[in-house]
Write a protein that holds these residues in place. Structure first.
Motif, PDB file in Angstrom:
ATOM      1  N   VAL A   1       0.863  -1.180   0.000  1.00 34.38           N
ATOM      2  CA  VAL A   1       0.000   0.000   0.000  1.00 34.38           C
ATOM      3  C   VAL A   1       0.900   1.231   0.000  1.00 34.38           C
ATOM      4  O   VAL A   1       1.844   1.310   0.783  1.00 34.38           O
ATOM      5  N   PHE A   2       0.617   2.164  -0.897  1.00 36.79           N
ATOM      6  CA  PHE A   2       1.346   3.421  -0.954  1.00 36.79           C
ATOM      7  C   PHE A   2       0.416   4.511  -0.456  1.00 36.79           C
ATOM      8  O   PHE A   2      -0.755   4.569  -0.830  1.00 36.79           O
ATOM      9  N   PHE A   3       0.952   5.400   0.409  1.00 40.87           N
ATOM     10  CA  PHE A   3       0.158   6.456   1.027  1.00 40.87           C
ATOM     11  C   PHE A   3       0.880   7.777   0.826  1.00 40.87           C
ATOM     12  O   PHE A   3       2.106   7.848   0.917  1.00 40.87           O
TER      13      PHE A   3
ATOM     14  N   THR B   1       3.579  -2.089   4.384  1.00 41.60           N
ATOM     15  CA  THR B   1       3.211  -3.499   4.259  1.00 41.60           C
ATOM     16  C   THR B   1       1.724  -3.614   4.594  1.00 41.60           C
ATOM     17  O   THR B   1       1.146  -2.703   5.199  1.00 41.60           O
ATOM     18  N   PRO B   2       1.086  -4.729   4.257  1.00 45.36           N
ATOM     19  CA  PRO B   2      -0.316  -4.902   4.644  1.00 45.36           C
ATOM     20  C   PRO B   2      -0.538  -4.766   6.150  1.00 45.36           C
ATOM     21  O   PRO B   2      -1.516  -4.158   6.585  1.00 45.36           O
ATOM     22  N   GLY B   3       0.372  -5.276   6.955  1.00 46.30           N
ATOM     23  CA  GLY B   3       0.241  -5.168   8.405  1.00 46.30           C
ATOM     24  C   GLY B   3       0.364  -3.736   8.895  1.00 46.30           C
ATOM     25  O   GLY B   3      -0.366  -3.307   9.796  1.00 46.30           O
ATOM     26  N   GLU B   4       1.295  -2.981   8.309  1.00 44.52           N
ATOM     27  CA  GLU B   4       1.446  -1.572   8.677  1.00 44.52           C
ATOM     28  C   GLU B   4       0.210  -0.778   8.280  1.00 44.52           C
ATOM     29  O   GLU B   4      -0.270   0.077   9.032  1.00 44.52           O
TER      30      GLU B   4
ATOM     31  N   LEU C   1      -2.283   1.218  10.793  1.00 45.47           N
ATOM     32  CA  LEU C   1      -2.535   2.642  10.603  1.00 45.47           C
ATOM     33  C   LEU C   1      -4.031   2.932  10.549  1.00 45.47           C
ATOM     34  O   LEU C   1      -4.532   3.829  11.234  1.00 45.47           O
ATOM     35  N   VAL C   2      -4.751   2.161   9.754  1.00 42.75           N
ATOM     36  CA  VAL C   2      -6.200   2.361   9.632  1.00 42.75           C
ATOM     37  C   VAL C   2      -6.885   2.120  10.981  1.00 42.75           C
ATOM     38  O   VAL C   2      -7.744   2.906  11.405  1.00 42.75           O
ATOM     39  N   LYS C   3      -6.500   1.059  11.665  1.00 42.77           N
ATOM     40  CA  LYS C   3      -7.079   0.763  12.981  1.00 42.77           C
ATOM     41  C   LYS C   3      -6.804   1.905  13.956  1.00 42.77           C
ATOM     42  O   LYS C   3      -7.699   2.341  14.688  1.00 42.77           O
ATOM     43  N   GLY C   4      -5.588   2.405  13.949  1.00 43.49           N
ATOM     44  CA  GLY C   4      -5.237   3.512  14.836  1.00 43.49           C
ATOM     45  C   GLY C   4      -6.032   4.774  14.533  1.00 43.49           C
ATOM     46  O   GLY C   4      -6.465   5.487  15.444  1.00 43.49           O
ATOM     47  N   MET C   5      -6.242   5.064  13.248  1.00 45.76           N
ATOM     48  CA  MET C   5      -7.039   6.238  12.880  1.00 45.76           C
ATOM     49  C   MET C   5      -8.482   6.068  13.328  1.00 45.76           C
ATOM     50  O   MET C   5      -9.086   7.002  13.859  1.00 45.76           O
ATOM     51  N   LYS C   6      -9.034   4.890  13.120  1.00 50.35           N
ATOM     52  CA  LYS C   6     -10.415   4.634  13.536  1.00 50.35           C
ATOM     53  C   LYS C   6     -10.585   4.698  15.049  1.00 50.35           C
ATOM     54  O   LYS C   6     -11.626   5.117  15.540  1.00 50.35           O
ATOM     55  N   ASN C   7      -9.543   4.291  15.774  1.00 52.51           N
ATOM     56  CA  ASN C   7      -9.595   4.298  17.232  1.00 52.51           C
ATOM     57  C   ASN C   7      -9.276   5.669  17.834  1.00 52.51           C
ATOM     58  O   ASN C   7      -9.342   5.830  19.043  1.00 52.51           O
ATOM     59  N   GLY C   8      -8.901   6.627  16.995  1.00 51.34           N
ATOM     60  CA  GLY C   8      -8.575   7.950  17.496  1.00 51.34           C
ATOM     61  C   GLY C   8      -7.169   8.076  18.063  1.00 51.34           C
ATOM     62  O   GLY C   8      -6.868   9.032  18.767  1.00 51.34           O
TER      63      GLY C   8
END
Length: 72
Positions: free
Chosen positions: A38-40, A53-56, A60-67
């Motif tokens: 994934v490129f961001f 990487t897929p894990g990273e 990242l997405v989980k952390g953003m959703k969790n605030g």
């Protein structure tokens, strides 16, 4: 995470976040998946790309959703 600039990234297919970070809507996070990578990037700095990487990406997405980044 690896920071780099690459001319080999796709020009199309980038997905923009639905929440711009600026009041005028000009700055968004953008992501594209190429194979398992994934490129961001920022829409304001399209040459500054972070390779995840897929894990990273999932973390990242989980952390953003969790605030987790609300204070950044």
């Amino acid at each position: 995470m690896e920071m780099h600039v690459s001319q080999n990234l796709p020009l199309d297919g980038w997905t923009r976040s639905s929440f711009p970070s600026s009041n005028d809507g000009s700055s968004c996070g953008e992501a594209v998946r190429v194979g398992e990578t994934v490129f961001f990037r920022s829409s304001l700095l399209p040459d500054g790309v972070t390779k995840l990487t897929p894990g990273e990406w999932d973390a990242l997405v989980k952390g953003m959703k969790n605030g987790d980044f609300d204070d950044v």
